[in-house]
Design an enzyme around this catalytic site. Structure first.
Site, PDB file in Angstrom:
ATOM      1  N   LYS A 226      52.252  60.168   6.613  1.00  0.00           N
ATOM      2  CA  LYS A 226      51.758  61.803   6.822  1.00  0.00           C
ATOM      3  C   LYS A 226      53.352  61.684   7.336  1.00  0.00           C
ATOM      4  CE  LYS A 226      49.984  65.471   8.986  1.00  0.00           C
ATOM      5  NZ  LYS A 226      48.913  66.365   9.186  1.00  0.00           N
ATOM      6  N   ASP A 231      54.130  71.391  11.621  1.00  0.00           N
ATOM      7  CA  ASP A 231      52.914  71.785  10.609  1.00  0.00           C
ATOM      8  C   ASP A 231      52.441  73.773  11.563  1.00  0.00           C
ATOM      9  OD1 ASP A 231      51.037  72.790   9.945  1.00  0.00           O
ATOM     10  OD2 ASP A 231      49.594  70.877  10.964  1.00  0.00           O
ATOM     11  N   LYS A 238      49.238  78.295  13.229  1.00  0.00           N
ATOM     12  CA  LYS A 238      48.262  77.555  14.625  1.00  0.00           C
ATOM     13  C   LYS A 238      47.891  78.046  15.111  1.00  0.00           C
ATOM     14  CE  LYS A 238      48.666  73.039  13.173  1.00  0.00           C
ATOM     15  NZ  LYS A 238      47.346  72.550  13.574  1.00  0.00           N
ATOM     16  N   ASP A 249      54.243  65.651  14.281  1.00  0.00           N
ATOM     17  CA  ASP A 249      53.262  66.233  12.537  1.00  0.00           C
ATOM     18  C   ASP A 249      53.710  65.095  12.177  1.00  0.00           C
ATOM     19  OD1 ASP A 249      50.419  65.937  11.337  1.00  0.00           O
ATOM     20  OD2 ASP A 249      51.351  68.149  10.671  1.00  0.00           O
ATOM     21  N   ASP A 308      46.281  74.723   7.116  1.00  0.00           N
ATOM     22  CA  ASP A 308      46.359  73.407   8.036  1.00  0.00           C
ATOM     23  C   ASP A 308      45.586  72.320   7.992  1.00  0.00           C
ATOM     24  OD1 ASP A 308      47.558  73.307  10.003  1.00  0.00           O
ATOM     25  OD2 ASP A 308      46.157  74.516  11.659  1.00  0.00           O
ATOM     26  N   GLU A 310      46.729  71.000   5.670  1.00  0.00           N
ATOM     27  CA  GLU A 310      47.720  70.044   4.487  1.00  0.00           C
ATOM     28  C   GLU A 310      47.620  68.515   4.403  1.00  0.00           C
ATOM     29  OE1 GLU A 310      48.542  70.994   8.214  1.00  0.00           O
ATOM     30  OE2 GLU A 310      49.685  69.401   8.295  1.00  0.00           O
ATOM     31  N   ARG A 312      46.284  65.674   4.576  1.00  0.00           N
ATOM     32  CA  ARG A 312      45.181  65.564   3.332  1.00  0.00           C
ATOM     33  C   ARG A 312      45.629  65.486   2.263  1.00  0.00           C
ATOM     34  NH1 ARG A 312      39.955  67.889   5.671  1.00  0.00           N
ATOM     35  NH2 ARG A 312      41.370  67.578   7.454  1.00  0.00           N
TER      36      ARG A 312
HETATM   37  N1  BES Z   1      48.180  67.707  12.026  1.00  0.00           N
HETATM   38  C1  BES Z   1      46.952  68.632  12.846  1.00  0.00           C
HETATM   39  C2  BES Z   1      46.280  67.690  12.958  1.00  0.00           C
HETATM   40  C3  BES Z   1      46.340  67.979  15.149  1.00  0.00           C
HETATM   41  C4  BES Z   1      46.329  69.152  15.451  1.00  0.00           C
HETATM   42  C5  BES Z   1      47.032  66.253  15.438  1.00  0.00           C
HETATM   43  C6  BES Z   1      46.190  68.394  16.612  1.00  0.00           C
HETATM   44  C7  BES Z   1      47.120  66.043  16.116  1.00  0.00           C
HETATM   45  C8  BES Z   1      46.872  67.569  17.521  1.00  0.00           C
HETATM   46  C9  BES Z   1      46.359  68.929  11.098  1.00  0.00           C
HETATM   47  O1  BES Z   1      47.158  69.451  10.082  1.00  0.00           O
HETATM   48  C10 BES Z   1      45.820  69.723  11.212  1.00  0.00           C
HETATM   49  O2  BES Z   1      45.899  70.878  11.642  1.00  0.00           O
HETATM   50  N2  BES Z   1      43.915  69.686  11.480  1.00  0.00           N
HETATM   51  C11 BES Z   1      43.178  70.471  10.955  1.00  0.00           C
HETATM   52  C12 BES Z   1      42.242  70.480  10.373  1.00  0.00           C
HETATM   53  C13 BES Z   1      41.271  71.874   9.772  1.00  0.00           C
HETATM   54  C14 BES Z   1      41.989  73.536   9.419  1.00  0.00           C
HETATM   55  C15 BES Z   1      39.905  71.432   8.683  1.00  0.00           C
HETATM   56  C16 BES Z   1      42.720  70.946  12.258  1.00  0.00           C
HETATM   57  O3  BES Z   1      42.152  69.307  12.808  1.00  0.00           O
HETATM   58  O4  BES Z   1      42.548  70.946  13.069  1.00  0.00           O
HETATM   59 ZN    ZN Z   2      48.574  68.255  10.134  1.00  0.00          ZN
HETATM   60 ZN    ZN Z   3      47.595  70.771   9.800  1.00  0.00          ZN
END
Ligand code: BES
Ligand code: ZN
Ligand code: ZN
Length: 459
Positions: A226, A231, A238, A249, A308, A310, A312
């Site tokens: 990734k 992000d 966020k 990220d 957010d 994104e 996946r």
């Molecule tokens: N990059 C983040 C995940 C992340 C956050 C990894 C903090 C490590 C530390 C990812 O893109 C994300 O924001 N995922 C969301 C998904 C949700 C909206 C379904 C998450 O994990 O809150």
């Molecule tokens: Zn992310």
């Molecule tokens: Zn995200």
């Protein structure tokens, strides 16, 4: 050149004498009285991992006593590496090749400092390459881990999609790997619609980095990483505390490149492919929106529950491309979910796979090199949590539970022909300092994977 490891020298090194914990008292009683007094005056406790610097008659350093419980690993000497005074040291201990190599790696990794914007005044001790250690292996692993650290630590302004592509080219160039980059609107022409959708709001064009190396007749190992260079969360922005660290990220991409470096440098008999969707999840008038429905490279339609989620999306298109050539082993690495961090914390690589044998191999390697992994479920019954009434799947779902699993199940939808698949949801960052592991960007899971691949495919 391995940072702070010296292959040979005309200078006389200071000995680091490894002493078994049980033998410490009798060892101490055999020393001169100034040494005995010095050790006692400091109230030194002979606990495993502790060390004490010993003086000679002139009050200079004569040697270092290091207490061991006989359980050597990569981090055994890391604390000394950053706390001993600058100078040249030599370890006196009988270690086999594997162990000697590991402790040398751990010594070198300890002195890493991200120095792109602020030169460090700090000086570190040097260690003579331990007897039996494999210098090439030490150099390879230290270089790879520090590469991942540097890439992750570099802020998004200097490590956007274009810069990440350049970093990949540098690795590819070193080993004459072929690299193809699909950039900007070409992502639509070459069918990476979700990489385009996620990345199109940024001035730094989204891209798909595709690197291939090795003999076509060898087993096909493909690594997808990734590469979300920043992000913001997109329109479902966020909050500030969560956004602060999001330069990391692209940690999956950094780890993928570092693992690729090790594989190519060691010339492992595999046909390697690295795929990196490199994007910035940004906000602009043309940003993709919650409620949009994207058609993926595979043809599956995806309803956007949250912009957010994104990672996946871009991973899915890259995984589809990987899957099309039916690799023997597909590994993907991503800083995919906050939920994985809630589940296993920041210091374990969450590992998801349906294959018990593959997991056992990785887990065994992880233990051996102290690069820990922990398995999370890919529980198919949770697939309904990401159902969509208007598309084949939703990218976020409606439940706060099992977020790392539903993200893994989302990716699994795009793995069809690969013979074997494992997904890593990693932090790629040290929130706190530990011996050998300074705060900041970190390689997670790749030393374990490198060992697993060496064991599986042999060299
Ligand atoms: N990059 C983040 C995940 C992340 C956050 C990894 C903090 C490590 C530390 C990812 O893109 C994300 O924001 N995922 C969301 C998904 C949700 C909206 C379904 C998450 O994990 O809150
Ligand atoms: Zn992310
Ligand atoms: Zn995200």
């Amino acid at each position: 050149m391995i940072p702070h490891i010296i292959p040979s020298s005309d200078d006389t090194p200071i000995l680091i004498e490894a002493i078994e914990k049980e033998d410490f008292d009798s060892w101490l009683s055999s020393q001169s009285s100034p040494v005995i007094n010095w050790v006692k005056a400091q109230g030194f406790e002979a606990k495993a991992g502790a060390h004490v610097i010993l003086p000679n008659e002139e009050g200079e350093i004569s040697k270092v006593a290091f207490v061991t419980d006989g359980k050597w690993d990569i981090w055994s000497l890391s604390k000394m590496a950053t706390s001993l005074p600058k100078g040249l040291y030599q370890l006196s201990a009988e270690l086999d090749l594997e162990t000697a190599t590991q402790v040398a790696i751990g010594w070198s990794l300890a002195s890493y400092k991200f120095s792109r914007y602020k030169k460090s005044e700090q000086t570190y001790a040097d260690l003579m390459l331990p007897e039996n250690a494999d210098a090439e292996e030490v150099a390879r692993q230290v270089y790879a881990v520090n590469l991942a650290r540097d890439l992750i630590n570099t802020p998004a302004a200097d490590m956007g999609p274009k810069a990440l592509e350049a970093a990949a080219s540098q690795v590819a160039g070193e080993f004459e790997a072929r690299q193809m980059n699909v950039v900007g609107d070409d992502l639509l022409t070459y069918h990476f619609p979700m990489v385009h959708a996620v990345g199109r709001a940024s001035d730094d064009a989204p891209r798909l980095i595709d690197m291939v190396w090795g003999d076509n007749n060898n087993p096909k190992v493909t690594i997808v990483g990734k590469g979300v260079c920043f992000d913001t969360g997109g329109l479902d922005l966020k909050p500030s505390a969560a956004m602060l660290l999001m330069k990391k990220d692209m940690g999956g991409a950094a780890n993928a490149l570092a693992l690729a470096y090790m594989i190519m440098d060691a010339n492992l008999p595999v046909r390697l492919r690295v795929l990196i969707p490199a994007v910035e999840n940004s906000v602009s008038g043309n940003a993709y929106r919650p409620g949009d429905v994207l058609t993926s490279r595979s043809g599956k339609t995806v309803e956007i529950g949250n912009t957010d989620a994104e990672g996946r999306l871009v991973m899915a298109d890259a995984i589809t491309a990987a899957d099309e050539e039916e690799p023997d082993l597909l590994i993907d690495m991503a800083t995919l979910t906050g939920a994985a961090r809630v589940a296993v914390g920041t210091e374990l690589a969450a590992t998801l796979t349906d294959e018990d044998d593959l997991y056992s191999l990785i887990e065994k390697s992880a233990r051996a090199v102290k690069d820990p992994v922990w398995r999370l479920p890919l529980w198919d019954e949770y697939r309904s949590m990401i159902d969509s009434p208007i598309a084949d799947i939703n990218n976020s779902g409606n439940s706060p539970f099992a977020g790392a699993t539903t993200a893994g199940l989302f990716l699994k939808e795009f793995v069809e022909k690969s013979k074997s698949w494992v997904h890593f949801d990693i932090m790629a960052y040290n929130n706190r300092e530990r011996p050998g592991r300074p705060q900041g960007g970190e390689a997670m899971g790749i030393r374990a994977l490198y060992k697993a691949l060496k064991d599986k495919y042999g060299a």
